[in-house]
Write a protein that holds these residues in place. Sequence first.
Motif, PDB file in Angstrom:
ATOM      1  N   MET A  14     -75.975  56.291 -53.178  1.00 51.25           N
ATOM      2  CA  MET A  14     -76.844  55.850 -52.084  1.00 51.25           C
ATOM      3  C   MET A  14     -77.411  54.454 -52.370  1.00 51.25           C
ATOM      4  O   MET A  14     -77.839  54.179 -53.496  1.00 51.25           O
ATOM      5  CB  MET A  14     -78.000  56.833 -51.902  1.00 51.25           C
ATOM      6  N   PRO A  15     -77.438  53.573 -51.367  1.00 47.25           N
ATOM      7  CA  PRO A  15     -78.040  52.234 -51.548  1.00 47.25           C
ATOM      8  C   PRO A  15     -79.560  52.318 -51.421  1.00 47.25           C
ATOM      9  O   PRO A  15     -80.137  51.983 -50.386  1.00 47.25           O
ATOM     10  CB  PRO A  15     -77.414  51.426 -50.410  1.00 47.25           C
ATOM     11  N   TRP A  16     -80.216  52.735 -52.493  1.00 50.96           N
ATOM     12  CA  TRP A  16     -81.658  53.006 -52.423  1.00 50.96           C
ATOM     13  C   TRP A  16     -82.473  51.759 -52.109  1.00 50.96           C
ATOM     14  O   TRP A  16     -83.549  51.858 -51.498  1.00 50.96           O
ATOM     15  CB  TRP A  16     -82.128  53.644 -53.732  1.00 50.96           C
ATOM     16  N   GLY A  17     -81.985  50.579 -52.494  1.00 50.74           N
ATOM     17  CA  GLY A  17     -82.696  49.343 -52.173  1.00 50.74           C
ATOM     18  C   GLY A  17     -82.779  49.121 -50.676  1.00 50.74           C
ATOM     19  O   GLY A  17     -83.838  48.770 -50.137  1.00 50.74           O
ATOM     20  N   ILE A  18     -81.658  49.325 -49.981  1.00 51.83           N
ATOM     21  CA  ILE A  18     -81.613  49.157 -48.521  1.00 51.83           C
ATOM     22  C   ILE A  18     -82.497  50.200 -47.846  1.00 51.83           C
ATOM     23  O   ILE A  18     -83.256  49.889 -46.912  1.00 51.83           O
ATOM     24  CB  ILE A  18     -80.153  49.266 -48.014  1.00 51.83           C
ATOM     25  N   ILE A  19     -82.415  51.435 -48.328  1.00 53.28           N
ATOM     26  CA  ILE A  19     -83.210  52.519 -47.742  1.00 53.28           C
ATOM     27  C   ILE A  19     -84.704  52.255 -47.935  1.00 53.28           C
ATOM     28  O   ILE A  19     -85.499  52.389 -46.994  1.00 53.28           O
ATOM     29  CB  ILE A  19     -82.798  53.872 -48.359  1.00 53.28           C
ATOM     30  N   ALA A  20     -85.098  51.863 -49.155  1.00 55.80           N
ATOM     31  CA  ALA A  20     -86.513  51.610 -49.449  1.00 55.80           C
ATOM     32  C   ALA A  20     -87.045  50.453 -48.607  1.00 55.80           C
ATOM     33  O   ALA A  20     -88.167  50.528 -48.058  1.00 55.80           O
ATOM     34  CB  ALA A  20     -86.685  51.304 -50.934  1.00 55.80           C
TER      35      ALA A  20
END
Length: 373
Positions: A14-20
């Motif tokens: 998961m691209p957690w940076g984009i989600i955050a």
Amino acid sequence: MILLSLLRDKFKGMPWGIIATSYAIILIGLYNLYSATNATVNSMRFYDQITFILLGTLAALFWGVFLELKSIERLSLLGYILVCIMLLSVDIFGRSAKGAERWLVIGPIRLQPSEFAKFIIILMVAQSFNMMKGFSEFSLLSLWRQILLVALPFLLILAQPDLGTASLVLLISGLQISTVKVRGKSILTLLIITISCIILAWNFVLYDYQKQRVLTFINPMLDPRGSGYHSIQSMIAVGSGGLWGQGFGQGTQARLNFLPERHTDFAFSVWAEEHGFVGCILLIFLFSALIIQIFQTADRARDSFSALVSVGVGGFFLFHFIINISMVLGVFPVVGVPLSFFSYGGTHMITALSCIGLVVAVERKRHLSTTSF
């Protein structure tokens, strides 16, 4: 334990940076919306927006986690047909809002199909190029599929009339097309055609109120109480924010109802008035971080479909951001373009989070292909 293991596998890569970053903007938008609508008849819109965010999150999970990218590609044509049918239905049966028929009402549900058109165009343009893998260079003639795919929803949206959304469909798809190798002569021809279409649209397509918006954009004082009112009040709100702003809930333009559409198109004006230059820099930083991360996903993509989808999503957020902020600052005509994740609106919120779901699907596919070696 088996179910837990399956869920863990689904959330790998998961691209957690984009989600955050996305949800940081959403939370700030909610905070701003509460201030913009508190103590007014529109205060329920704050709670409606929470519902829209939850629905959008479910949509993002559907596209990004529970569907594989191959399945999304296969579903894109069906989605395109459904969206075109919905757009046609709006033109025939749609409900008017501020001089335009943009809403499809089904019982208690109000939909704006033109928002879904942005999402589906991203997929269809990517799929059409993915089917043309043998082409090393494209001429204008070989792009006829892409031109037709974009032209149909563009014309249906323009007929509503919704110039802002129609323009965004062109800009997003144009950015995707610009990433493939196109002959120089074809680019020149397309530029000439575009300029000709603008001239024809000005003389034969645009409504008087749309022309007035463009003229008022050049000089808002031409109609300070009419079409120039939005721009003037927005610029007053932004300017009165100063360095630190007037404080949460203290913006006079919003509180005294001078600022129109403060929960939708001019939500950024409320933020600028209450949180000043420093608050604006924070929001611009978050949007920049989101857009850069999405384009980095496109750069890392393993195949043309994934890359073009990511470019389209990046364009979606980039153009909404540029046009909305430019509208607010009075350097672009007021064309009714919301600020993604920040402005109030159900269909747009669901569409924007669905676009994030596409980027999640791209990153998950890259992660799985990397770990399989």
